[in-house]
Scaffold this motif. Structure first.
Motif, PDB file in Angstrom:
ATOM      1  N   GLY A 103       2.332   8.668  -2.086  1.00 34.64           N
ATOM      2  CA  GLY A 103       2.943   7.499  -1.052  1.00 34.64           C
ATOM      3  C   GLY A 103       2.027   6.330  -2.091  1.00 34.64           C
ATOM      4  N   PHE A 104       0.805   6.745  -2.193  1.00 31.81           N
ATOM      5  CA  PHE A 104       0.114   5.652  -3.774  1.00 31.81           C
ATOM      6  C   PHE A 104       0.529   5.268  -4.649  1.00 31.81           C
ATOM      7  CE2 PHE A 104      -3.505   8.473  -1.233  1.00 31.81           C
ATOM      8  CZ  PHE A 104      -4.063   8.159  -0.615  1.00 31.81           C
ATOM      9  N   GLU A 105       0.857   6.827  -5.365  1.00 30.67           N
ATOM     10  CA  GLU A 105       1.970   6.045  -6.643  1.00 30.67           C
ATOM     11  C   GLU A 105       2.859   5.079  -6.221  1.00 30.67           C
ATOM     12  OE1 GLU A 105       2.112   9.961  -9.417  1.00 30.67           O
ATOM     13  OE2 GLU A 105       2.534  10.513  -7.208  1.00 30.67           O
ATOM     14  N   LEU A 106       3.754   5.379  -5.257  1.00 31.84           N
ATOM     15  CA  LEU A 106       4.533   4.228  -5.016  1.00 31.84           C
ATOM     16  C   LEU A 106       3.833   3.348  -4.646  1.00 31.84           C
ATOM     17  CD1 LEU A 106       7.860   5.811  -2.944  1.00 31.84           C
ATOM     18  CD2 LEU A 106       6.872   3.026  -2.136  1.00 31.84           C
ATOM     19  N   LEU A 107       3.014   2.769  -3.130  1.00 35.32           N
ATOM     20  CA  LEU A 107       2.734   1.979  -3.891  1.00 35.32           C
ATOM     21  C   LEU A 107       2.052   0.869  -4.833  1.00 35.32           C
ATOM     22  CD1 LEU A 107       1.684  -0.305  -1.649  1.00 35.32           C
ATOM     23  CD2 LEU A 107      -0.373   1.020  -1.399  1.00 35.32           C
ATOM     24  N   ARG A 108       1.422   1.800  -5.414  1.00 29.74           N
ATOM     25  CA  ARG A 108       0.804   1.488  -7.509  1.00 29.74           C
ATOM     26  C   ARG A 108       1.644   0.433  -7.494  1.00 29.74           C
ATOM     27  NH1 ARG A 108      -0.797   5.350  -9.309  1.00 29.74           N
ATOM     28  NH2 ARG A 108      -3.210   5.885  -8.384  1.00 29.74           N
ATOM     29  N   ASN A 109       3.400   1.473  -7.931  1.00 29.11           N
ATOM     30  CA  ASN A 109       4.479   0.514  -8.943  1.00 29.11           C
ATOM     31  C   ASN A 109       4.773  -0.236  -7.554  1.00 29.11           C
ATOM     32  OD1 ASN A 109       5.618   2.601 -11.068  1.00 29.11           O
ATOM     33  ND2 ASN A 109       4.917   3.868  -9.384  1.00 29.11           N
ATOM     34  N   LEU A 110       4.866  -0.622  -6.660  1.00 36.90           N
ATOM     35  CA  LEU A 110       5.814  -1.607  -5.208  1.00 36.90           C
ATOM     36  C   LEU A 110       4.499  -2.637  -5.928  1.00 36.90           C
ATOM     37  CD1 LEU A 110       7.375  -2.327  -3.818  1.00 36.90           C
ATOM     38  CD2 LEU A 110       6.314  -1.462  -1.741  1.00 36.90           C
ATOM     39  N   ARG A 111       3.267  -2.919  -5.775  1.00 39.24           N
ATOM     40  CA  ARG A 111       2.466  -3.634  -5.702  1.00 39.24           C
ATOM     41  C   ARG A 111       2.042  -4.565  -7.678  1.00 39.24           C
ATOM     42  NH1 ARG A 111       3.273  -5.068  -1.504  1.00 39.24           N
ATOM     43  NH2 ARG A 111       1.667  -4.508   0.576  1.00 39.24           N
TER      44      ARG A 111
END
Length: 234
Positions: A60-68
């Motif tokens: 989820g951290f990697e996904l959030l980083r890409n999302l932001r």
């Protein structure tokens, strides 16, 4: 209808969230794997994303980083109970709030409703009757939900925007962590809750720790924070 995206590989949990959120006026879409979840989250079709930390193939951290990189859609992260480091990392990466698993579905609904209320600029403007604040090198505008520093746009999350608003409108006054948690996160301060502290830290990094040879956002030990003013005796 307000549409929420839930990204979690627990299909039973996803079904449960649909069951609880739909009666509250939310349309809920679920994705059980991260790559498709990221694509949908980036579509701009959702008012909020509920994101699990533990996902197969991409955390989820990697996904959030890409999302932001290109989206400031509000994100509520689901973390493992007792894993404080997960919560802090998520907040530092741009999550708006977190909820540890296992949780009461009604608590999740309450957190989502709180985030939803926070990102409604028209409602907030009516309550505060203030649409624009200018202080030091910062201009905060409610109409556009934007923050500019020396005419440069600063990317902030919904939580950071609300937090900066509270600090600026009460510049020179101490705001307790309890007050900030209630006004910014729309909930009570919990024991060992460091959410506000992490969001303040993020604002400091984005705006700079100092302004005109003074500390911009000062920590008042064991109490809270204040946005300092020129010539203020601290």
């Amino acid at each position: 209808m307000k549409t929420i995206l839930v990204i979690d590989d627990d299909k039973e949990l996803c079904e449960l969230l649909v069951e609880f959120l739909q009666p509250e006026g939310f349309r809920v879409e679920t994705v059980n794997e991260p790559h498709g979840g990221l694509r949908q989250a980036l579509s701009g079709e959702y008012c909020l994303v509920v994101l699990d930390v533990m996902l197969p193939g991409m955390t989820g951290f990697e996904l959030l980083r890409n999302l932001r990189i290109s989206s400031q859609v509000p994100v509520l992260m689901l973390t493992a109970r007792g894993e404080d480091i997960d919560r802090i990392i998520g907040l530092e990466m741009g999550a708006d709030d977190y909820l540890p698993k296992p949780f009461n579905p009604r608590e999740l609904v309450a957190r989502i409703q709180a985030i939803w209320r926070r990102v409604q600029p028209e409602e907030k403007q009516q309550l505060e009757n203030t649409s624009r604040i200018e202080l030091d090198d910062i201009v905060l505008d409610f109409g556009s939900r934007s923050v500019k520093q020396n005419n440069n746009t600063i990317k902030v999350t919904a939580v950071e925007f609300s937090l900066l608003y509270e600090l600026l409108r009460k510049a020179g006054q101490v705001l307790t962590r309890e007050e900030l948690t209630q006004r910014v996160l729309n909930r009570k301060l919990e024991i060992f809750d460091r959410s506000i502290d992490v969001h303040v830290s993020s604002l400091r990094k984005k705006l700079g720790h100092n302004i005109d040879n003074r500390e911009r956002i000062k920590t008042i030990r064991s109490v809270g924070y204040l946005y300092t003013q020129a010539h203020q005796d601290l």
